[in-house]
Design a protein around this motif. Structure first.
Motif, short mmCIF file in Angstrom:
data_model
loop_
_atom_site.label_atom_id
_atom_site.label_comp_id
_atom_site.label_asym_id
_atom_site.label_seq_id
_atom_site.Cartn_x
_atom_site.Cartn_y
_atom_site.Cartn_z
N TRP A 54 51.96 -2.90 9.84
CA TRP A 54 51.96 -1.54 10.35
C TRP A 54 53.09 -0.77 9.69
O TRP A 54 53.90 -1.34 8.95
CB TRP A 54 52.07 -1.51 11.87
N GLN A 55 53.14 0.52 9.94
CA GLN A 55 54.10 1.35 9.24
C GLN A 55 54.77 2.34 10.19
O GLN A 55 54.13 2.89 11.09
CB GLN A 55 53.40 2.13 8.11
N ASP A 57 56.69 5.94 10.13
CA ASP A 57 56.78 7.10 9.24
C ASP A 57 57.67 8.16 9.89
O ASP A 57 57.32 8.73 10.93
CB ASP A 57 55.38 7.65 8.98
N GLU A 243 63.10 1.05 4.78
CA GLU A 243 61.80 0.46 4.47
C GLU A 243 60.90 0.64 5.68
O GLU A 243 61.19 0.13 6.76
CB GLU A 243 61.95 -1.02 4.13
N GLN A 244 59.80 1.37 5.49
CA GLN A 244 58.98 1.74 6.64
C GLN A 244 57.75 0.85 6.81
O GLN A 244 57.09 0.91 7.83
CB GLN A 244 58.55 3.21 6.52
N GLN A 245 57.43 0.05 5.78
CA GLN A 245 56.29 -0.87 5.89
C GLN A 245 56.75 -2.15 6.59
O GLN A 245 57.72 -2.78 6.17
CB GLN A 245 55.74 -1.20 4.51
#
Length: 397
Positions: A54-55, A57, A243-245
Motif C-alpha cells: 500500500w502507499q 501519499d 519513502e511512501q511505498q
C-alpha cells in the motif's frame, strides 16, 4: 597390454565379487535416498514473501493573498503554489497538507501535527568535520549541520479515514513574523551568522494507526516544506518526502524446487550403481569373469615385467650350471642385485625364471612357474634352484 588389463580386472572382480556387490548396493541405497529427497520429495524452505502493498501519499498546497496594491498585484489577488512571494505584499502563507492511504481496503486514525521550525544551518564549505558530502551518481548533497533549532506548533488534526480518502490539515505561516525574527537574531548574534544561514520550514508529522489490506499498521511519516526567507521575499522549495511505498512481507514455507544439475546428479547416483549391479550379475551369468590359468599367468607375468622391463632381458638360461644358488623372494630384489653387480636380469624364455649370473646364482621364481601344471607336464621348470624334469623328458634320455 589391454588384454592383460582385462584379464586382471576379471580376476579382481571374480575374487571380490561379493564385496563389490555390497559396495554397489550401499551406493545404490544412498542414491535412492538422494533421488527421493531431491526429486520426489524435496521438502520446503522458509522464504520472505510480499503479502500486501500500500502507499502513503502526502502533498502540500499553499497560496498567499496580496494585502495592498502594487504595480504587479491588486489587493486581494491570490497567488497559488508559486515559487517566490514578496513579503510586504503577501506576508501570510496559507497552506494545506493532504494525506491519503492507497490500498485495497482498511481504515485508520490519522493524526497530523504541523510545526514551524526556525534553525541556523552551518554553511562552511571547507573540508573540516563541520561539513561533509555524500556522492550519489553525478549529484552531491551537503549534510546539514544545525547550530540551533526552534519549533513552534501550528496545528494538529485528528481524523478517522478509510483507504482512498484524504485528510486535509490547514496551517498558516506569517512570513512577516519570520522576517522580524531573523532581523532580531542578526542584530544580537551577527558574528554567528557570518558562518550560518537562517532557515525556516514547515514540518509535518503524520501518525497512522489502523488496518490496511488486512494488516495492522502503526507508522509515522514525516514531510518538510522548506521556506527560505530574506528581507524582501520568501521562496518555497520542493517538499521533502519519505519513502511512501509500503510492502508487508511474511516468512512462509514454500515447496523447494531443485535445480537441474541437482536432479541429474541424484538420478546418476541411483542409476549408475544399478547399472553396475546389473552388469555384474549378467557378466557372472555369462562367464565374463572366468579366466583360464594360462591367461591369468600371462597377465601376472606382463604386470611384473612392466614394472622392471628396462632391467630384464629375455634369453635362455643353462639350468645345469652347478654354481651356488641364492633364491630371491621378489623381482624387485633381484633387480637390486643386478644394479649393485652391474649385470642384467635374464628371464628364461622356457621356464619364466629370472636369474642374475655372477660367482653366485641369484634366482627369482615367479609363483606362476611353480603352479602351472601344464608347464610342468610339457617341459623343464626350476623350483627354488632345483631342476624338475618331466617324466616324458626322462624317458627320452
Amino acid at each position: 597390454m589391454t588384454s592383460h588389463r582385462r584379464t586382471r580386472l576379471a580376476v579382481l572382480i571374480n575374487n571380490h565379487f561379493l564385496t563389490i556387490v555390497l559396495a554397489l548396493a550401499i551406493i545404490t541405497a544412498g542414491g535412492g535416498w538422494l533421488t527421493y529427497t531431491t526429486v520426489i520429495s524435496p521438502g520446503t524452505h522458509a522464504e520472505q514473501q510480499t503479502v500486501s502493498a500500500w502507499q502513503a501519499d502526502g502533498t502540500f498546497n499553499y497560496s498567499a493573498t496580496a494585502v495592498n496594491d502594487t504595480p504587479i498585484f491588486d489587493k486581494g489577488d491570490v497567488r497559488t503554489n508559486r515559487m517566490v512571494y514578496i513579503t510586504n505584499t503577501t506576508p501570510v502563507l496559507d497552506g494545506a497538507f493532504n494525506f491519503q492511504l492507497d490500498g485495497d481496503s482498511g481504515n485508520a486514525t490519522v493524526v497530523t501535527r504541523v510545526r514551524l521550525v526556525n534553525y541556523a544551518l552551518y554553511k562552511n564549505q571547507g573540508e573540516s568535520d563541520k561539513s561533509q558530502k555524500i556522492e550519489r551518481g553525478n549529484e552531491s548533497k551537503k549534510m546539514e549541520k544545525r547550530i540551533w533549532s526552534y519549533s513552534t506548533p501550528l496545528t494538529t488534526n485528528r481524523q478517522q479515514v478509510a483507504v482512498g480518502n484524504k485528510t486535509k490539515t490547514q496551517f498558516t505561516v506569517n512570513a512577516s513574523s519570520v522576517r522580524t525574527l531573523h532581523k532580531q537574531l542578526l542584530r544580537r548574534h551577527g558574528s554567528l551568522y557570518r558562518v550560518a544561514d537562517l532557515r525556516t520550514s514547515v514540518a509535518v508529522s503524520t501518525q497512522v494507526n489502523g488496518t490496511v489490506n488486512g494488516d495492522r499498521v502503526e507508522r509515522n511519516f514525516n514531510y518538510t516544506l522548506p521556506i527560505n526567507s530574506t528581507m524582501d521575499y520568501y521562496s518555497i522549495s520542493s517538499p521533502k518526502k519519505p519513502e511512501q511505498q509500503v510492502t508487508v512481507t511474511r516468512r512462509v514455507m514454500v515447496q523447494s524446487q531443485p535445480e537441474t544439475p541437482a536432479i541429474l546428479g541424484s538420478l546418476a547416483s541411483l542409476l549408475a550403481p544399478l547399472a553396475g549391479l546389473a552388469m555384474l550379475f549378467y557378466g557372472r551369468e555369462n562367464n565374463w569373469f572366468d579366466v583360464t590359468q594360462t591367461a591369468h599367468t600371462e597377465a601376472e607375468r606382463a604386470k611384473v615385467r612392466s614394472e622392471f622391463n628396462e632391467w630384464v632381458t629375455v634369453g635362455t638360461v643353462d639350468l645345469d650350471d652347478d654354481r651356488p644358488t641364492i633364491t630371491v623372494e621378489s623381482l624387485e630384489g633381484l633387480v637390486d642385485v643386478a644394479i649393485d653387480s652391474n649385470r642384467r636380469v635374464i628371464e628364461d624364455a622356457e621356464t619364466g625364471v629370472y636369474v642374475v649370473r655372477d660367482d653366485v646364482w641369484y634366482q627369482f621364481t615367479p609363483e606362476w612357474t611353480t603352479t602351472d601344471e601344464n608347464e610342468i607336464e610339457n617341459g623343464n621348470l626350476s623350483r627354488n634352484g632345483e631342476q624338475i624334469e618331466s617324466d616324458q623328458h626322462q624317458k627320452q634320455t
